[in-house]
Structures are given as C-alpha cells and as structure tokens.
Design a protein around this motif. Structure first.
Motif, PDB file in Angstrom:
ATOM      1  N   ASP A 172      17.969  14.477  12.152  1.00  0.00           N
ATOM      2  CA  ASP A 172      19.390  13.682  12.285  1.00  0.00           C
ATOM      3  C   ASP A 172      20.422  14.646  12.159  1.00  0.00           C
ATOM      4  OD1 ASP A 172      17.962  11.204  12.494  1.00  0.00           O
ATOM      5  OD2 ASP A 172      17.892  11.055  10.267  1.00  0.00           O
ATOM      6  N   LEU A 173      20.041  16.099  12.170  1.00  0.00           N
ATOM      7  CA  LEU A 173      21.337  17.054  12.180  1.00  0.00           C
ATOM      8  C   LEU A 173      22.511  16.550  12.927  1.00  0.00           C
ATOM      9  CD1 LEU A 173      19.940  20.507  11.810  1.00  0.00           C
ATOM     10  CD2 LEU A 173      21.479  19.425  10.296  1.00  0.00           C
ATOM     11  N   ALA A 174      22.402  16.270  14.350  1.00  0.00           N
ATOM     12  CA  ALA A 174      23.338  15.863  15.409  1.00  0.00           C
ATOM     13  C   ALA A 174      24.147  14.929  14.860  1.00  0.00           C
ATOM     14  CB  ALA A 174      22.612  15.766  16.642  1.00  0.00           C
ATOM     15  N   LYS A 175      23.737  14.051  14.158  1.00  0.00           N
ATOM     16  CA  LYS A 175      24.558  12.800  13.698  1.00  0.00           C
ATOM     17  C   LYS A 175      25.446  12.898  12.405  1.00  0.00           C
ATOM     18  CE  LYS A 175      20.541   9.768  14.699  1.00  0.00           C
ATOM     19  NZ  LYS A 175      19.427   9.075  13.835  1.00  0.00           N
ATOM     20  N   LEU A 176      25.303  14.159  11.983  1.00  0.00           N
ATOM     21  CA  LEU A 176      26.159  14.580  10.936  1.00  0.00           C
ATOM     22  C   LEU A 176      27.479  14.281  10.815  1.00  0.00           C
ATOM     23  CD1 LEU A 176      24.492  17.510   8.818  1.00  0.00           C
ATOM     24  CD2 LEU A 176      24.744  15.159   8.115  1.00  0.00           C
ATOM     25  N   ASP A 177      28.337  13.904   9.971  1.00  0.00           N
ATOM     26  CA  ASP A 177      29.620  13.674  10.141  1.00  0.00           C
ATOM     27  C   ASP A 177      30.331  14.413   9.215  1.00  0.00           C
ATOM     28  OD1 ASP A 177      31.932  12.876  11.610  1.00  0.00           O
ATOM     29  OD2 ASP A 177      32.279  10.915  10.465  1.00  0.00           O
ATOM     30  N   VAL A 178      29.967  15.699   9.073  1.00  0.00           N
ATOM     31  CA  VAL A 178      30.540  16.517   7.999  1.00  0.00           C
ATOM     32  C   VAL A 178      31.032  17.616   8.696  1.00  0.00           C
ATOM     33  CG1 VAL A 178      30.160  18.040   5.872  1.00  0.00           C
ATOM     34  CG2 VAL A 178      28.776  15.943   6.258  1.00  0.00           C
ATOM     35  N   LEU A 185      28.890  24.641  11.815  1.00  0.00           N
ATOM     36  CA  LEU A 185      27.894  25.504  11.877  1.00  0.00           C
ATOM     37  C   LEU A 185      26.747  25.063  12.919  1.00  0.00           C
ATOM     38  CD1 LEU A 185      26.966  25.864   7.985  1.00  0.00           C
ATOM     39  CD2 LEU A 185      27.607  27.745   9.608  1.00  0.00           C
ATOM     40  N   LEU A 186      26.629  23.810  13.056  1.00  0.00           N
ATOM     41  CA  LEU A 186      25.669  23.284  14.052  1.00  0.00           C
ATOM     42  C   LEU A 186      26.082  23.815  15.618  1.00  0.00           C
ATOM     43  CD1 LEU A 186      23.124  21.616  14.150  1.00  0.00           C
ATOM     44  CD2 LEU A 186      24.458  19.727  14.229  1.00  0.00           C
ATOM     45  N   GLY A 187      27.524  23.739  15.706  1.00  0.00           N
ATOM     46  CA  GLY A 187      28.435  23.776  16.859  1.00  0.00           C
ATOM     47  C   GLY A 187      27.971  25.275  17.365  1.00  0.00           C
ATOM     48  N   ALA A 188      28.292  26.068  16.390  1.00  0.00           N
ATOM     49  CA  ALA A 188      27.944  27.650  16.708  1.00  0.00           C
ATOM     50  C   ALA A 188      26.541  27.875  17.069  1.00  0.00           C
ATOM     51  CB  ALA A 188      28.394  28.431  15.265  1.00  0.00           C
ATOM     52  N   VAL A 189      25.442  27.236  16.749  1.00  0.00           N
ATOM     53  CA  VAL A 189      24.178  27.544  16.883  1.00  0.00           C
ATOM     54  C   VAL A 189      24.028  26.739  18.438  1.00  0.00           C
ATOM     55  CG1 VAL A 189      21.687  27.056  16.619  1.00  0.00           C
ATOM     56  CG2 VAL A 189      23.234  27.538  14.754  1.00  0.00           C
ATOM     57  N   LEU A 190      24.562  25.685  18.793  1.00  0.00           N
ATOM     58  CA  LEU A 190      24.183  25.001  19.720  1.00  0.00           C
ATOM     59  C   LEU A 190      24.907  25.944  20.948  1.00  0.00           C
ATOM     60  CD1 LEU A 190      24.658  21.354  19.104  1.00  0.00           C
ATOM     61  CD2 LEU A 190      22.638  22.488  19.476  1.00  0.00           C
ATOM     62  N   TYR A 220      32.141  20.801   8.078  1.00  0.00           N
ATOM     63  CA  TYR A 220      31.634  21.896   7.877  1.00  0.00           C
ATOM     64  C   TYR A 220      30.056  22.230   8.528  1.00  0.00           C
ATOM     65  CZ  TYR A 220      29.422  25.681   5.054  1.00  0.00           C
ATOM     66  OH  TYR A 220      28.696  27.150   4.873  1.00  0.00           O
ATOM     67  N   ALA A 221      29.242  21.121   8.387  1.00  0.00           N
ATOM     68  CA  ALA A 221      28.151  21.414   9.032  1.00  0.00           C
ATOM     69  C   ALA A 221      27.988  21.268  10.308  1.00  0.00           C
ATOM     70  CB  ALA A 221      27.286  19.928   8.590  1.00  0.00           C
ATOM     71  N   LYS A 222      28.988  20.398  11.095  1.00  0.00           N
ATOM     72  CA  LYS A 222      29.302  20.412  12.429  1.00  0.00           C
ATOM     73  C   LYS A 222      29.644  21.697  13.134  1.00  0.00           C
ATOM     74  CE  LYS A 222      30.582  15.724  13.975  1.00  0.00           C
ATOM     75  NZ  LYS A 222      31.675  14.759  14.123  1.00  0.00           N
ATOM     76  N   PHE A 271      23.231  21.383   3.022  1.00  0.00           N
ATOM     77  CA  PHE A 271      24.543  22.517   3.287  1.00  0.00           C
ATOM     78  C   PHE A 271      25.299  22.731   1.907  1.00  0.00           C
ATOM     79  CE2 PHE A 271      24.824  22.819   7.947  1.00  0.00           C
ATOM     80  CZ  PHE A 271      23.954  21.514   8.422  1.00  0.00           C
ATOM     81  N   LEU A 272      25.288  24.013   1.608  1.00  0.00           N
ATOM     82  CA  LEU A 272      26.429  24.596   0.362  1.00  0.00           C
ATOM     83  C   LEU A 272      27.714  25.009   1.053  1.00  0.00           C
ATOM     84  CD1 LEU A 272      24.416  26.294  -2.418  1.00  0.00           C
ATOM     85  CD2 LEU A 272      25.362  23.817  -2.591  1.00  0.00           C
ATOM     86  N   LYS A 273      28.569  24.727   0.424  1.00  0.00           N
ATOM     87  CA  LYS A 273      30.090  25.327   0.887  1.00  0.00           C
ATOM     88  C   LYS A 273      30.863  25.372  -0.455  1.00  0.00           C
ATOM     89  CE  LYS A 273      34.151  24.841   3.683  1.00  0.00           C
ATOM     90  NZ  LYS A 273      34.235  26.144   4.063  1.00  0.00           N
ATOM     91  N   ASP A 274      31.239  26.619  -0.894  1.00  0.00           N
ATOM     92  CA  ASP A 274      31.978  26.974  -2.101  1.00  0.00           C
ATOM     93  C   ASP A 274      31.492  26.172  -3.256  1.00  0.00           C
ATOM     94  OD1 ASP A 274      33.766  28.396  -0.546  1.00  0.00           O
ATOM     95  OD2 ASP A 274      34.866  26.597  -0.037  1.00  0.00           O
ATOM     96  N   GLY A 275      29.812  26.275  -3.371  1.00  0.00           N
ATOM     97  CA  GLY A 275      29.245  25.814  -4.484  1.00  0.00           C
ATOM     98  C   GLY A 275      29.408  24.039  -4.634  1.00  0.00           C
ATOM     99  N   ILE A 276      29.491  23.660  -3.496  1.00  0.00           N
ATOM    100  CA  ILE A 276      29.200  22.070  -3.557  1.00  0.00           C
ATOM    101  C   ILE A 276      28.494  21.701  -2.511  1.00  0.00           C
ATOM    102  CG2 ILE A 276      30.644  19.795  -3.091  1.00  0.00           C
ATOM    103  CD1 ILE A 276      33.052  21.359  -4.186  1.00  0.00           C
ATOM    104  N   VAL A 277      27.501  20.752  -2.793  1.00  0.00           N
ATOM    105  CA  VAL A 277      26.656  20.207  -1.541  1.00  0.00           C
ATOM    106  C   VAL A 277      27.529  19.291  -0.650  1.00  0.00           C
ATOM    107  CG1 VAL A 277      24.662  18.940  -1.109  1.00  0.00           C
ATOM    108  CG2 VAL A 277      24.771  20.092  -2.961  1.00  0.00           C
TER     109      VAL A 277
END
Ligand SMILES: Nc1ncnc2c1ncn2[C@@H]1O[C@H](COP(=O)(O)OP(=O)(O)O)[C@@H](O)[C@H]1O
Ligand SMILES: [Mg+2]
Length: 263
Positions: free
Chosen positions: A239-245, A251-256, A247-249, A225-231
């Motif tokens: 393991d995506l669901a386990k991510l504790d970030v 994006l993931l939430g939007a898809v779910l 921004y990633a959550k 996941f890139l956000k504003d030029g940072i990984v």
C-alpha cells in the motif's frame, strides 16, 4: 511479538559550553510500533533520523528515558528476566561485517560464538564442527570456509558468515542494521534472497533498518518511516503508493524516479 511503546531517548549534547551543563538532545520522541511474528519489518529513515537508536533500544542495548519495550509480554528493561528473554529471542547483524567478526578468529570460531549462545538458548549440546559446516552450507558457503580467516573472505561472504552466526544463536528474531548497505548491488540482492529463503525455512522474524527504500520494497512486508525521531508513517509495502505522508512520498518519489531513469 516485540512491542515498543512511547519510547523517548535523549543524549547529552556533545558540545558543552558550560562544564556542568546538562543540556540534552532528544533523538526519539515517543516511538511506538509492534513487530508481528514472522513478518519482515523495514525501518526507514534518512541518516540521523534515529533508526539505529531505535534498533539499539529494541535490542536491549540502550535503556530509553521513558517508554517500554516488551518481548512476548516481558518488559525488557524492567528486570534481568526480561532482558534475558530478549537475548534468547533476538540476534543482530550490523553493517560493518569487517569489525563484527574478530579478525584473529577463524570463521569456525566466529560461528562458534553463535553456537555457544544457541546451546544456552535451547539447552541442547551440538558437535561444533558439524554444526559449523551445516550453518555454512545453509548460508550458501562451502564447509571449508571454516578454516579461513575473515580477511580471506569477500564482503558478501563475510556477511553470510555473520548471518550464519546470528542463526546459530537459535534466535527467532533478527535485527539487521544497514546489513547490506555497504555491499555492491548484485551482492545485496543475493544476500536478501538468502534471507528470504532462510525466513521461509526457519520461520524467522526480521527487523530491517535501512536508508534505502528499494531494498525495503524488495524484501519487507511492512515499513515504518522515521523522521527526526518520530514515526511519520507505518504501512504495508503493497500500500506504499497510497500513502498520504509528504516525507514518505518524497522518498518513494525519489525511488520511482530513479527506477524510471534506469529503464
Ligand atoms: N551515543 C550517542 N551520543 C550522542 N548522540 C548520539 C548517540 N547515538 C546517536 N546520537 C545522535 O542521535 C541521532 C540519531 O542517531 P542514529 O539513531 O544513529 O541515526 P540513524 O538513523 O542514522 O541510524 C543523531 O543525531 C546522532 O548524532
Ligand atoms: Mg544508523
């Protein structure tokens, strides 16, 4: 296989009040990750987050301000040898298939560009007409497409041709920048299925840049996941669901959420 180490890229600011101003905007702030052999790695970010810039850097098209890109141990920007090694390993498929195939060329000629590169890579000569038919059939098109012009093909068909050209180069690594994004959903799935099949058959490695997490979950084994030029996150897809970030959550939430609304 391919390694990015602390990549920093800045561009001159577009709006320049001072004529001799040298103000720069940093768009990649120290990006590091590695691409493993035969994986398919997704690079995900919102528009403007620096995904295409990352793609250009790792494809040898844009020298970073600092940091290193290595392909199989060779420094890509250090000398010509590194650059050539990368060119032998990597080809690119862009979103805009309508401009990435020369409109005056027949499909045969479009693919011939790739075959010529493949010959240089392997040092083997092939018969162009036969090789074109073989490649067209490999991407699910009839050999008779060779005589057509790009405007006589649908978006999905033309993107298949671009994939055939990439494979013709004999590269083991293919970079896709939004390569399926402008196709309709059904064609996207067809193209991704084709890519999965080709990957199995030819032992390819994919880097798949997109703004769309759904295609990553369908297609990739790992995602950055890139956000504003940072990984901000680097995770296997399972393991995506386990991510504790956050921004990633998000994006993931939007898809779910979207999937839930669709059923
Ligand atoms: N050649 C360039 N000159 C100036 N700014 C650029 C250039 N290429 C990209 N940028 C800027 O860098 C940022 C990241 O762009 P890009 O990597 O294309 O994002 P995306 O994730 O949407 O592909 C954007 O703010 C964009 O305006
Ligand atoms: Mg982009």
């Amino acid at each position: 296989m391919l390694e990015l180490n602390d990549i920093v890229v800045s561009f001159k600011k577009e709006v320049q009040r001072k004529i001799f101003g040298t103000e720069r905007k940093t768009v990649l702030h120290g990006i590091s990750f590695a691409v493993r052999k035969e994986e398919s790695l997704g690079i995900l970010g919102e528009s403007g987050s620096g995904t295409s810039t990352t793609g250009r850097v790792l494809a040898g098209l844009l020298k970073p301000d600092s940091g290193m890109v290595k392909i199989e141990g060779n420094d890509v920007y250090a000398d010509r040898k590194g650059r050539e090694h990368l060119q032998n390993c990597l080809s690119i498929v862009f979103q805009d298939y309508t401009t990435s195939a020369n409109p005056r060329f027949t499909i045969q000629q479009v693919i011939a560009e790739g075959i010529a590169i493949g010959e240089r890579t392997t040092g083997e000569k092939v018969r162009y007409a036969d090789e074109t038919v073989r490649l067209l059939e490999l991407v699910g098109l009839d050999g008779s497409f060779a005589r057509r012009f790009p405007h006589e093909l649908s978006g999905g068909q033309l993107q298949r041709v671009c994939i055939a050209r990439a494979i013709a180069c004999k590269s083991k690594l293919i970079l896709f920048d939004e390569a399926v994004s402008s196709l309709d959903a059904h064609t996207q799935v067809q193209i991704m299925d084709l890519l999965l099949e080709l990957k199995e058959k030819l032992g390819l490695t994919y880097i798949f840049i997109t703004h769309d997490l759904t295609s990553i979950t369908y297609f990739c084994s790992r995602v950055i996941f890139l956000k504003d030029g940072i990984v901000v996150a680097d995770s296997s897809v399972k393991d995506l669901a386990k991510l504790d970030v956050p921004y990633a959550k998000e994006l993931l939430g939007a898809v779910l959420d979207f999937n839930a609304r669709c059923v």
